[in-house]
Motif scaffolding. Structure first.
Motif, PDB file in Angstrom:
ATOM      1  N   ALA A  69      -4.547  32.294 -45.124  1.00 48.31           N
ATOM      2  CA  ALA A  69      -3.885  33.573 -45.392  1.00 48.31           C
ATOM      3  C   ALA A  69      -2.980  33.414 -46.597  1.00 48.31           C
ATOM      4  O   ALA A  69      -2.384  32.343 -46.811  1.00 48.31           O
ATOM      5  CB  ALA A  69      -3.080  34.043 -44.176  1.00 48.31           C
ATOM      6  N   ILE A  70      -2.875  34.484 -47.385  1.00 49.85           N
ATOM      7  CA  ILE A  70      -2.114  34.463 -48.633  1.00 49.85           C
ATOM      8  C   ILE A  70      -1.166  35.650 -48.668  1.00 49.85           C
ATOM      9  O   ILE A  70      -1.562  36.788 -48.374  1.00 49.85           O
ATOM     10  CB  ILE A  70      -3.061  34.496 -49.847  1.00 49.85           C
ATOM     11  N   GLY A  71       0.091  35.395 -49.022  1.00 54.06           N
ATOM     12  CA  GLY A  71       1.081  36.445 -49.117  1.00 54.06           C
ATOM     13  C   GLY A  71       0.993  37.200 -50.435  1.00 54.06           C
ATOM     14  O   GLY A  71       0.352  36.753 -51.399  1.00 54.06           O
ATOM     15  N   HIS A  72       1.670  38.339 -50.491  1.00 53.36           N
ATOM     16  CA  HIS A  72       1.690  39.157 -51.701  1.00 53.36           C
ATOM     17  C   HIS A  72       2.249  38.358 -52.878  1.00 53.36           C
ATOM     18  O   HIS A  72       3.216  37.610 -52.745  1.00 53.36           O
ATOM     19  CB  HIS A  72       2.560  40.401 -51.467  1.00 53.36           C
ATOM     20  N   GLY A  73       1.632  38.496 -54.014  1.00 52.69           N
ATOM     21  CA  GLY A  73       2.123  37.849 -55.222  1.00 52.69           C
ATOM     22  C   GLY A  73       1.529  36.490 -55.500  1.00 52.69           C
ATOM     23  O   GLY A  73       1.755  35.909 -56.567  1.00 52.69           O
ATOM     24  N   VAL A  74       0.770  35.934 -54.560  1.00 51.51           N
ATOM     25  CA  VAL A  74       0.121  34.639 -54.783  1.00 51.51           C
ATOM     26  C   VAL A  74      -1.192  34.888 -55.513  1.00 51.51           C
ATOM     27  O   VAL A  74      -2.092  35.546 -54.982  1.00 51.51           O
ATOM     28  CB  VAL A  74      -0.127  33.908 -53.453  1.00 51.51           C
ATOM     29  N   THR A  75      -1.295  34.364 -56.717  1.00 43.63           N
ATOM     30  CA  THR A  75      -2.455  34.674 -57.551  1.00 43.63           C
ATOM     31  C   THR A  75      -3.333  33.467 -57.865  1.00 43.63           C
ATOM     32  O   THR A  75      -4.473  33.638 -58.293  1.00 43.63           O
ATOM     33  CB  THR A  75      -2.002  35.302 -58.881  1.00 43.63           C
ATOM     34  N   HIS A  76      -2.823  32.269 -57.691  1.00 42.61           N
ATOM     35  CA  HIS A  76      -3.566  31.081 -58.119  1.00 42.61           C
ATOM     36  C   HIS A  76      -4.243  30.351 -56.970  1.00 42.61           C
ATOM     37  O   HIS A  76      -4.828  29.284 -57.189  1.00 42.61           O
ATOM     38  CB  HIS A  76      -2.639  30.127 -58.869  1.00 42.61           C
ATOM     39  N   TRP A  77      -4.162  30.899 -55.767  1.00 46.61           N
ATOM     40  CA  TRP A  77      -4.785  30.266 -54.612  1.00 46.61           C
ATOM     41  C   TRP A  77      -5.663  31.280 -53.900  1.00 46.61           C
ATOM     42  O   TRP A  77      -5.438  32.493 -53.996  1.00 46.61           O
ATOM     43  CB  TRP A  77      -3.718  29.728 -53.645  1.00 46.61           C
ATOM     44  N   HIS A  78      -6.657  30.771 -53.161  1.00 44.95           N
ATOM     45  CA  HIS A  78      -7.599  31.641 -52.474  1.00 44.95           C
ATOM     46  C   HIS A  78      -7.826  31.141 -51.053  1.00 44.95           C
ATOM     47  O   HIS A  78      -7.696  29.929 -50.777  1.00 44.95           O
ATOM     48  CB  HIS A  78      -8.938  31.689 -53.220  1.00 44.95           C
ATOM     49  N   VAL A  79      -8.163  32.043 -50.168  1.00 48.23           N
ATOM     50  CA  VAL A  79      -8.543  31.655 -48.815  1.00 48.23           C
ATOM     51  C   VAL A  79      -9.736  30.703 -48.900  1.00 48.23           C
ATOM     52  O   VAL A  79     -10.696  30.944 -49.626  1.00 48.23           O
ATOM     53  CB  VAL A  79      -8.898  32.904 -47.979  1.00 48.23           C
ATOM     54  N   GLY A  80      -9.634  29.608 -48.173  1.00 48.79           N
ATOM     55  CA  GLY A  80     -10.681  28.592 -48.191  1.00 48.79           C
ATOM     56  C   GLY A  80     -10.363  27.393 -49.058  1.00 48.79           C
ATOM     57  O   GLY A  80     -11.037  26.358 -48.941  1.00 48.79           O
ATOM     58  N   ASP A  81      -9.361  27.504 -49.936  1.00 49.29           N
ATOM     59  CA  ASP A  81      -8.990  26.360 -50.764  1.00 49.29           C
ATOM     60  C   ASP A  81      -8.493  25.214 -49.888  1.00 49.29           C
ATOM     61  O   ASP A  81      -7.692  25.406 -48.965  1.00 49.29           O
ATOM     62  CB  ASP A  81      -7.878  26.743 -51.745  1.00 49.29           C
ATOM     63  N   ARG A  82      -8.949  24.006 -50.198  1.00 46.29           N
ATOM     64  CA  ARG A  82      -8.480  22.786 -49.514  1.00 46.29           C
ATOM     65  C   ARG A  82      -7.260  22.270 -50.250  1.00 46.29           C
ATOM     66  O   ARG A  82      -7.315  22.027 -51.467  1.00 46.29           O
ATOM     67  CB  ARG A  82      -9.578  21.725 -49.473  1.00 46.29           C
ATOM     68  N   VAL A  83      -6.149  22.081 -49.522  1.00 42.68           N
ATOM     69  CA  VAL A  83      -4.887  21.775 -50.184  1.00 42.68           C
ATOM     70  C   VAL A  83      -4.082  20.755 -49.392  1.00 42.68           C
ATOM     71  O   VAL A  83      -4.311  20.522 -48.203  1.00 42.68           O
ATOM     72  CB  VAL A  83      -4.025  23.048 -50.356  1.00 42.68           C
ATOM     73  N   VAL A  84      -3.113  20.156 -50.089  1.00 43.61           N
ATOM     74  CA  VAL A  84      -2.069  19.368 -49.445  1.00 43.61           C
ATOM     75  C   VAL A  84      -0.737  19.915 -49.938  1.00 43.61           C
ATOM     76  O   VAL A  84      -0.577  20.234 -51.122  1.00 43.61           O
ATOM     77  CB  VAL A  84      -2.198  17.859 -49.747  1.00 43.61           C
ATOM     78  N   ALA A  85       0.210  20.051 -49.016  1.00 44.22           N
ATOM     79  CA  ALA A  85       1.528  20.582 -49.357  1.00 44.22           C
ATOM     80  C   ALA A  85       2.584  19.513 -49.126  1.00 44.22           C
ATOM     81  O   ALA A  85       2.647  18.923 -48.040  1.00 44.22           O
ATOM     82  CB  ALA A  85       1.847  21.817 -48.509  1.00 44.22           C
ATOM     83  N   ASN A  86       3.392  19.230 -50.147  1.00 51.33           N
ATOM     84  CA  ASN A  86       4.547  18.378 -49.929  1.00 51.33           C
ATOM     85  C   ASN A  86       5.476  19.074 -48.938  1.00 51.33           C
ATOM     86  O   ASN A  86       5.430  20.287 -48.761  1.00 51.33           O
ATOM     87  CB  ASN A  86       5.278  18.124 -51.253  1.00 51.33           C
ATOM     88  N   ASN A  87       6.338  18.305 -48.284  1.00 50.42           N
ATOM     89  CA  ASN A  87       7.222  18.904 -47.287  1.00 50.42           C
ATOM     90  C   ASN A  87       8.503  19.470 -47.890  1.00 50.42           C
ATOM     91  O   ASN A  87       9.406  19.882 -47.165  1.00 50.42           O
ATOM     92  CB  ASN A  87       7.594  17.873 -46.215  1.00 50.42           C
ATOM     93  N   SER A  88       8.580  19.511 -49.218  1.00 54.87           N
ATOM     94  CA  SER A  88       9.800  20.008 -49.848  1.00 54.87           C
ATOM     95  C   SER A  88       9.486  20.538 -51.237  1.00 54.87           C
ATOM     96  O   SER A  88       8.400  20.318 -51.781  1.00 54.87           O
ATOM     97  CB  SER A  88      10.850  18.893 -49.955  1.00 54.87           C
ATOM     98  N   ALA A  89      10.486  21.205 -51.791  1.00 56.90           N
ATOM     99  CA  ALA A  89      10.428  21.626 -53.192  1.00 56.90           C
ATOM    100  C   ALA A  89      11.850  21.773 -53.706  1.00 56.90           C
ATOM    101  O   ALA A  89      12.725  22.285 -52.999  1.00 56.90           O
ATOM    102  CB  ALA A  89       9.679  22.940 -53.353  1.00 56.90           C
ATOM    103  N   PRO A  90      12.109  21.328 -54.932  1.00 58.01           N
ATOM    104  CA  PRO A  90      13.425  21.537 -55.542  1.00 58.01           C
ATOM    105  C   PRO A  90      13.558  22.967 -56.048  1.00 58.01           C
ATOM    106  O   PRO A  90      12.556  23.653 -56.282  1.00 58.01           O
ATOM    107  CB  PRO A  90      13.439  20.527 -56.692  1.00 58.01           C
ATOM    108  N   CYS A  91      14.817  23.385 -56.242  1.00 57.86           N
ATOM    109  CA  CYS A  91      15.041  24.768 -56.674  1.00 57.86           C
ATOM    110  C   CYS A  91      14.805  24.969 -58.165  1.00 57.86           C
ATOM    111  O   CYS A  91      14.591  26.084 -58.628  1.00 57.86           O
ATOM    112  CB  CYS A  91      16.471  25.201 -56.318  1.00 57.86           C
ATOM    113  N   MET A  92      14.870  23.900 -58.954  1.00 60.58           N
ATOM    114  CA  MET A  92      14.636  23.902 -60.393  1.00 60.58           C
ATOM    115  C   MET A  92      15.784  24.534 -61.210  1.00 60.58           C
ATOM    116  O   MET A  92      15.685  24.600 -62.427  1.00 60.58           O
ATOM    117  CB  MET A  92      13.314  24.595 -60.760  1.00 60.58           C
ATOM    118  N   THR A  93      16.850  24.963 -60.552  1.00 60.46           N
ATOM    119  CA  THR A  93      17.930  25.635 -61.291  1.00 60.46           C
ATOM    120  C   THR A  93      19.299  25.000 -61.109  1.00 60.46           C
ATOM    121  O   THR A  93      20.201  25.277 -61.904  1.00 60.46           O
ATOM    122  CB  THR A  93      18.023  27.112 -60.879  1.00 60.46           C
TER     123      THR A  93
END
Length: 357
Positions: A69-93
């Motif tokens: 499932a993909i939320g509004h505004g997500v444009t670079h991913w598609h249902v069915g894509d095989r992925v790995v997600a890190n458990n964190s992300a920095p804020c970058m600011t």
């Protein structure tokens, strides 16, 4: 869906909870495999974590799977894509992100809940630390991206030079990953994302641990020498006997035990770097001889977590199959047996276990 929730010290429960739905910028993945981690074991035994989570909470932080499932505004991913997600992300600011010290991010976002059928990935992680899996890469192998990213970050911060003798204290998954990375000369993977091992090891890696099975695995991963600390009367003295009386050039502490932090410092030669990598319980203190610290010009480093660069390098390294990291996975078990798996981890009967929903 079925999911694991941590309620407190060694209080892990499998419960039926609502399936997640993605908000703006988020995705939901069906978990293909979630690997257990030494950090999970520590959190389970201690009943919490100073930075990552506070019970009651969904539990687990290493996983790979398929986007469902993909939320509004997500444009670079598609249902069915095989992925790995890190458990964190920095804020970058924030102050630290502006200095590119991402592991110190003041607003570092953590995501838990991999021991479940589905996992929601927050928008910041989707933006900075969600990666596509190469074709044919097993989910269980990809799930180890997060811990290996931490190790590559730690190796890069350890000042290891060609010809150095490195002591690794701890034969858990993290210690064994350090052995593989340093014995193969991969402490500088943060500078590039090569697809093969350079073949230029830094030097000699010496592993200390408490399990004969894990020490044999350490040999497989490149340790030049292994020792069971239970059979060694004085570990620092043994290290000095192997280094012309000086001590190790670099020491990696990978247990999170305060007394082993002190042992790591005692194993170091003058001018050495000691990487205090294993996280100790909250409000722990150790004793350091200030005379030795000063006159021996020791560098003591606390190294925490990972960065987006190391996450990408870790996935590239795992996908290359250049090192046999799959040997760290002792077995595969269904989510329904997660409680038994943690008891086995407590007894050190397994290293990492791939949990499948």
């Amino acid at each position: 869906m079925l999911a694991a929730l941590l309620y407190g010290q060694e209080d892990l429960r499998l419960e039926t909870v609502a399936e997640p739905t993605p908000a703006e910028g988020e995705v939901v993945i069906r978990v293909g495999a979630a690997t257990t981690c030494g950090t999970d074991l520590k959190v389970w035994r201690r009943g919490g974590h100073a930075r990552m989570l506070k019970p009651p909470t969904l539990f687990g932080h290493e996983a790979a799977g398929d986007i469902v499932a993909i939320g509004h505004g997500v444009t670079h991913w598609h249902v069915g894509d095989r992925v790995v997600a890190n458990n964190s992300a920095p804020c970058m600011t924030c102050f630290f992100c502006q200095k590119e010290e991402y592991s110190l991010c003041y607003n570092l976002l953590f995501n838990n809940g991999t021991f479940a059928e589905y996992l929601k990935i927050p928008a910041a992680i989707v933006q900075h630390n969600l990666l596509p899996l190469p074709d044919g890469m097993p989910y269980a192998l990809a799930s180890m991206t997060e811990p290996l990213a931490c190790v590559l970050h730690g190796a890069a911060r350890s000042n290891v030079k060609p010809g150095d003798r490195v002591v690794v204290l701890g034969d858990g998954a993290i210690g064994l990953m350090f052995v593989a990375a340093l014995a193969s000369g991969l402490g500088e993977w943060h500078h590039s994302q090569r697809s093969a091992v350079s073949g230029q090891p830094f030097g000699e890696v010496i592993l200390f641990g408490g399990s004969e099975q894990r020490l044999r695995l350490g040999k497989t991963l490149g340790a030049a020498k292994t020792f069971n600390y239970r059979q060694v009367e004085d570990v620092p003295a043994l290290v000095k006997s192997m280094t012309e009386g000086w001590g190790a050039d670099v020491v990696i502490e990978a247990t999170g035990v305060p007394s082993v932090w002190e042992m790591a410092i005692a194993c170091a030669r003058p001018g050495a770097t000691v990487n205090l990598f294993g996280g100790c319980p909250r409000d722990t203190s150790i004793t350091v001889n200030t005379e030795r610290l000063h006159y021996s010009e020791l560098t003591l480093k606390g190294v925490f977590h990972n960065t987006p660069t190391h996450v990408r390098a870790a996935l590239t390294l795992l996908a290359s199959r250049a090192l046999p990291f799959e040997h760290l996975i002792s077995e595969e078990q269904p989510l329904a047996k997660l409680g038994e798996v943690f008891e086995a981890m407590k007894q050190r009967q397994v290293v990492k276990v791939a949990i499948t929903p």
